[in-house]
Design an enzyme around this catalytic site. Structure first.
Site, short mmCIF file in Angstrom:
data_model
loop_
_atom_site.label_atom_id
_atom_site.label_comp_id
_atom_site.label_asym_id
_atom_site.label_seq_id
_atom_site.Cartn_x
_atom_site.Cartn_y
_atom_site.Cartn_z
N CYS A 82 0.84 -1.20 0.00
CA CYS A 82 0.00 0.00 0.00
C CYS A 82 0.88 1.26 0.00
O CYS A 82 2.03 1.22 -0.44
CB CYS A 82 -0.96 -0.01 1.19
N ASP A 95 -2.98 1.34 10.28
CA ASP A 95 -4.17 2.17 10.49
C ASP A 95 -4.54 2.16 11.96
O ASP A 95 -4.92 3.18 12.52
CB ASP A 95 -5.31 1.66 9.61
#
Ligand code: RI2
Length: 331
Positions: free
Chosen positions: A132, A201
Site C-alpha cells: 500500500c 491504520d
C-alpha cells in the site's frame, strides 16, 4: 442549528471519498477540520453553544471513515483540550486552534523520527517489500536512502485503489531503486526479500495490526520465508478503546472500486466484497517502530497505558464510528 462551514464539509467528503487518505493524513485533516470549524463559527458567542457545536463537528468528522484510530485520536486530542478549558468564547476558539496545530506539528515530527529510527534498522544492500502507501513506511525507506544505503524496494500495486503507485512514485523520486509488483506476486518475490516494512491504520492493545487489506497475506508469506516484518506507526495509531475491549470496525467500501460498474450491471445480482483492511496477528510482527522507539507488538498495551491512561473520550468516539456503519466486519 449552526450550519457546518463548507470547508469542514469538504474535508469530511474528501476523507470519505479517499481524496485525503492514509491514517496519518486523515488524522491531520481531522485536526485541521476542527480548527477551521472553530475559526469559521458564526453562531452565538456563548461558550456553551460553541462547545455544543464543536461536539457536533467532532462527531461528524469521526464518522467519515471507521477503521483508522488515528482519526478519533486526533479529534480526541483537540476536544480534550476544549473540554478542559475555561474562558470566553474567543479563548475557547484559540484553545481549539492551538491544539489542532500542536497535533499536526507533533504528528509530522513523529513521522520524521520514525524514519530516522527505522532507517538504522535497514542494512546497506537489503531488499525491502512494502504494501500500500504508508507515509511512515516511506519515511523509513527514504531516510535509509539518505543515509547512503543502496536498497531495493518491492512495492505492491494494492488493489483495488492502487495506492502502491504513490509509494512507487515517492520512492523513485527519492532515488530509491523501486520495483512495482502485482499483489499476487508477493509470495514469489519473498525469497529475495530481507525485510518487510508496512504502515498501520490501527494497533490494538494485544499488538495486532489493522492495515490495508492484503497486509496479513504479506505477513503470512514473510513468516513462511522467515523474513522479518516491521510496522512503522506513530503512537496515535494505537487504539485506546481496544484496552476496554471495543472492537475495530473493518471498513467495507463500494463494489464499484473492485469491479467496473458496467460489469456489475451486466451481471445483475453479482456478489462483490470490498473490505479495505485486514488484521495481522502480533505473532507475525517482529517489531513496531514508533516515534518513542522500537517496541515488540506485545508492548502495545504498555504504550497505551502510558499515553492515554483511561481515555473515555476516545472510547466514545470509536463507538460513534462503530454506530456509523453497522454492516461492517469487526475484528
Ligand atoms: P500512513 C492507509 O489506509 C494504508 O492502510 C496505510 O498502510 C495506512 O493508511 C497508514 O498510512 P488508506 O487510507 O499514516 O489508504 O503511514 O485506506 O500514511
Amino acid at each position: 442549528m449552526t450550519q457546518l462551514p463548507p470547508e469542514v464539509v469538504r474535508i469530511a467528503e474528501d476523507i470519505k471519498e479517499m481524496r485525503i487518505r492514509g491514517a496519518g493524513r486523515i488524522a491531520r485533516a481531522g485536526a485541521e477540520a476542527l480548527k477551521l470549524a472553530a475559526q469559521k463559527y458564526r453562531g452565538s458567542p456563548s461558550p456553551e453553544d460553541f462547545r455544543r457545536y464543536m461536539e457536533r463537528v467532532a462527531h461528524y468528522v469521526v464518522s467519515t471513515r471507521p477503521t483508522a484510530v488515528s482519526l478519533p485520536n486526533a479529534v480526541s486530542f483537540v476536544m480534550k483540550r476544549l473540554r478542559e478549558a475555561e474562558g470566553s468564547f474567543r479563548e475557547l476558539v484559540a484553545t481549539v486552534v492551538a491544539a489542532a496545530d500542536e497535533f499536526i506539528e507533533t504528528s509530522l515530527r513523529a513521522v520524521e523520527t520514525i524514519g530516522r529510527i527505522g532507517a538504522r534498522m535497514i542494512k546497506d544492500g537489503e531488499t525491502i517489500l512494502t504494501h500500500c502507501h504508508s507515509t511512515a513506511a516511506v519515511s523509513v525507506l527514504v531516510a535509509a536512502r539518505k543515509m547512503g544505503k543502496e536498497i531495493k524496494v518491492y512495492t505492491t500495486e494494492t488493489r483495488p485503489k492502487f495506492q502502491g503507485r504513490i509509494t512507487y512514485r515517492q520512492l523513485a523520486e527519492a532515488g530509491v531503486n523501486a520495483t512495482q509488483i502485482p499483489d499476487s506476486a508477493v509470495r514469489s518475490v519473498m525469497k529475495r526479500v530481507d525485510k518487510v516494512v508496512v504502515g498501520a491504520d490501527t494497533i490494538t492493545s494485544d499488538g495486532a495490526l489493522i492495515n490495508k487489506v492484503g497486509t496479513s497475506q504479506v505477513a503470512l508469506a514473510a513468516h513462511e520465508a522467515r523474513v522479518r516484518l516491521f510496522v512503522a506507526a506513530e503512537t496515535y495509531k494505537f487504539s485506546p478503546a481496544s484496552v476496554h475491549g471495543v472492537p475495530v470496525l473493518i471498513e467495507e467500501r463500494p463494489p464499484e472500486e473492485v469491479a467496473p460498474r458496467k460489469w456489475l450491471e451486466r451481471n445483475p445480482g453479482v456478489k462483490v466484497r470490498n473490505p479495505a483492511f485486514d488484521v495481522t496477528p502480533p505473532e507475525y510482527i517482529d517489531a513496531i517502530i514508533t516515534e518513542l522507539g522500537v517496541i515488540p507488538p506485545k508492548a502495545a498495551a504498555m504504550v497505551l497505558r502510558e499515553l492515554f491512561g483511561y481515555s473515555a473520550e476516545a472510547e466514545k468516539l470509536v463507538l460513534v464510528a462503530v454506530e456509523h456503519d453497522e454492516a461492517g466486519v469487526y475484528y
